[in-house]
Enzyme design. Structure first.
Site, short mmCIF file in Angstrom:
data_model
loop_
_atom_site.label_atom_id
_atom_site.label_comp_id
_atom_site.label_asym_id
_atom_site.label_seq_id
_atom_site.Cartn_x
_atom_site.Cartn_y
_atom_site.Cartn_z
N SER A 152 0.83 -1.21 0.00
CA SER A 152 0.00 0.00 0.00
C SER A 152 0.87 1.26 0.00
O SER A 152 0.53 2.25 -0.64
CB SER A 152 -0.95 0.02 1.20
OG SER A 152 -0.26 0.26 2.41
N ASP A 206 6.95 2.92 6.22
CA ASP A 206 6.78 2.22 4.94
C ASP A 206 6.89 3.18 3.76
O ASP A 206 7.60 2.92 2.79
CB ASP A 206 5.43 1.50 4.90
CG ASP A 206 5.42 0.22 5.72
OD1 ASP A 206 6.33 0.06 6.55
OD2 ASP A 206 4.51 -0.61 5.53
#
Length: 408
Positions: A152, A206
């Site tokens: 994602s 991330d």
């Protein structure tokens, strides 16, 4: 280049991420180390001659089209680039949900919502200048979805990059620009906004790894730092294809910590020290205090220790132990990555390991029903290149991974 004179076609990519050390302990303000993964997400943005916007996400089976005048560009959302998406005006939220046309909790819809949200706030960032042409965006990922590999975040980074290029807020060749770091910081800023849409309260590590590449150390609440001296490493990534619930695994560790604090706290602290040893080892390599061979020996030791501690927390799985057994028979060190309970394992491959050994290991693993990816960690982050007239957006769907990697 202005938004109305966009390069006809641009190819954008961003890597996934892999946690090397510090799974679960990072929840308790311990150090984790994450690195960019050689597997990437690719996006092609192509100018259209009409007033349509098309978003095609084949990996999550989404294909949506809107007219330019459907976009909610007339909303008042002051400081939208610093405020959480949950603070958006109710009028904007209702319009975005309507445009996304599905349950807001559906993963596919969340990806669409993240795109629409970025489109609105980046247009606000560009002083509200409306587009005078439509565009098509196609996204294709070589990252397994839901496997703890930052799929994602990688998606959020390529969407952020493409829209910033579209609105002339960064150049296509941002990586070779004298303002490279500023451009990457802007990409990361908006990618984090998309991650907030998708996850609510992400850590930010991330999208940082997917944007900047390389390797980062991270302590919750204290942010992240680049690992000095980090060098790219080869590894084998193995997906067990065993589904697991990250939240359930995190909750189970929390319960065990409450029940056995005098036992679990030292485990978590040991994992913290593993992250520090990893960071320090690369610094020593950078300073010439150790050789690459010394580094790989220490990394191998840390891999074994970290996995054993994670197993002690109860987050390993028979499938992960099977992978460790197969790779150990060939002299390779393996640990789980991410939440555990299935998911993925990483096996480090030193320069002294010949390809025939890797091929044999991959064959054994595939015979057990696992998916294997030979790749690397620590490579480049977000990147973009213009495409020729012969490479339409549909070309992205028909091109293999190795060919795409040559562009980046």
């Amino acid at each position: 280049m202005t938004a109305t004179k966009m390069v006809e076609r641009v190819l954008v990519s961003a890597p996934g991420k892999v946690i090397l050390f510090g799974e679960h302990s990072v929840v308790y303000q311990k150090m984790a180390v994450a690195a960019s993964l050689g597997l990437r997400t690719y996006l092609c943005i192509e100018r259209r001659q009409d007033n349509l916007i098309r978003l095609l996400l084949p990996d999550v089976k989404a294909d949506r089209t809107w007219k330019l005048d459907e976009l909610p560009i007339d909303v008042d959302f002051t400081n939208c680039d610093t405020r959480h998406p949950s603070e958006m005006p109710e009028k904007l939220q209702s319009r975005l949900v309507k445009l996304a046309d599905a349950d807001a909790q559906n993963p596919t819809t969340q990806a669409v919502m993240a795109f629409l949200y970025l489109l609105v706030i980046i247009q606000i960032k560009a002083a509200g200048t409306p587009l005078d042409h439509g565009f098509t965006i196609i996204v294709r990922s070589f990252l397994p979805v839901g496997a703890g590999l930052g799929s994602s975040a990688s998606y959020s980074v390529v969407i952020s990059t493409a829209l910033l290029i579209l609105y002339n807020l960064i150049p296509v060749d941002f990586n070779s620009s004298s303002d490279r770091e500023l451009h990457l910081e802007l990409i990361n800023k908006y990618a984090f906004k998309a991650e907030e849409v998708i996850h609510g309260n992400p850590s930010g590590v991330d999208n940082a790894v997917a944007t900047f590449g390389g390797a980062k150390s991270f302590v919750r609440g204290q942010g992240f730092s680049t690992l000095e001296g980090f060098k790219s490493l080869n590894l084998l990534l193995t997906n067990t294809n065993v589904p697991r619930s990250t939240s359930a695994l995190v909750a189970a560790v929390s319960e065990k910590r409450k029940k056995y604090p005098e036992i679990i706290e030292p485990i978590l602290e040991s994992m913290h020290n593993i992250g520090i040893r990893c960071r320090d080892a690369f610094k020593k390599l950078h300073d010439g205090a150790i050789t690459t061979e010394d580094l790989m020996v220490e990394i191998g030791d840390l891999v074994v220790l970290n996995h054993s501690l994670l197993d002690g927390l109860g987050v390993s799985h028979p499938s992960l132990e099977k992978i460790r057994s197969i790779t150990a028979q060939h002299g390779l060190k393996t640990k789980l990555t991410g939440a555990g309970g299935g998911g993925c394992a990483v096996t480090f491959i030193g320069d002294d390991i010949v390809q025939s050994v890797v091929d044999e290991v991959m064959s054994f693993l595939k015979d057990e029903g696992f998916d294997c990816y030979q790749t690397s960690i620590g490579g480049i982050g977000a990147n973009a290149v213009p495409l020729t007239n012969n490479e339409s957006s549909q070309w992205l769907l028909e091109t293999d991974r190795s060919t795409l990697e040559q562009y980046m």
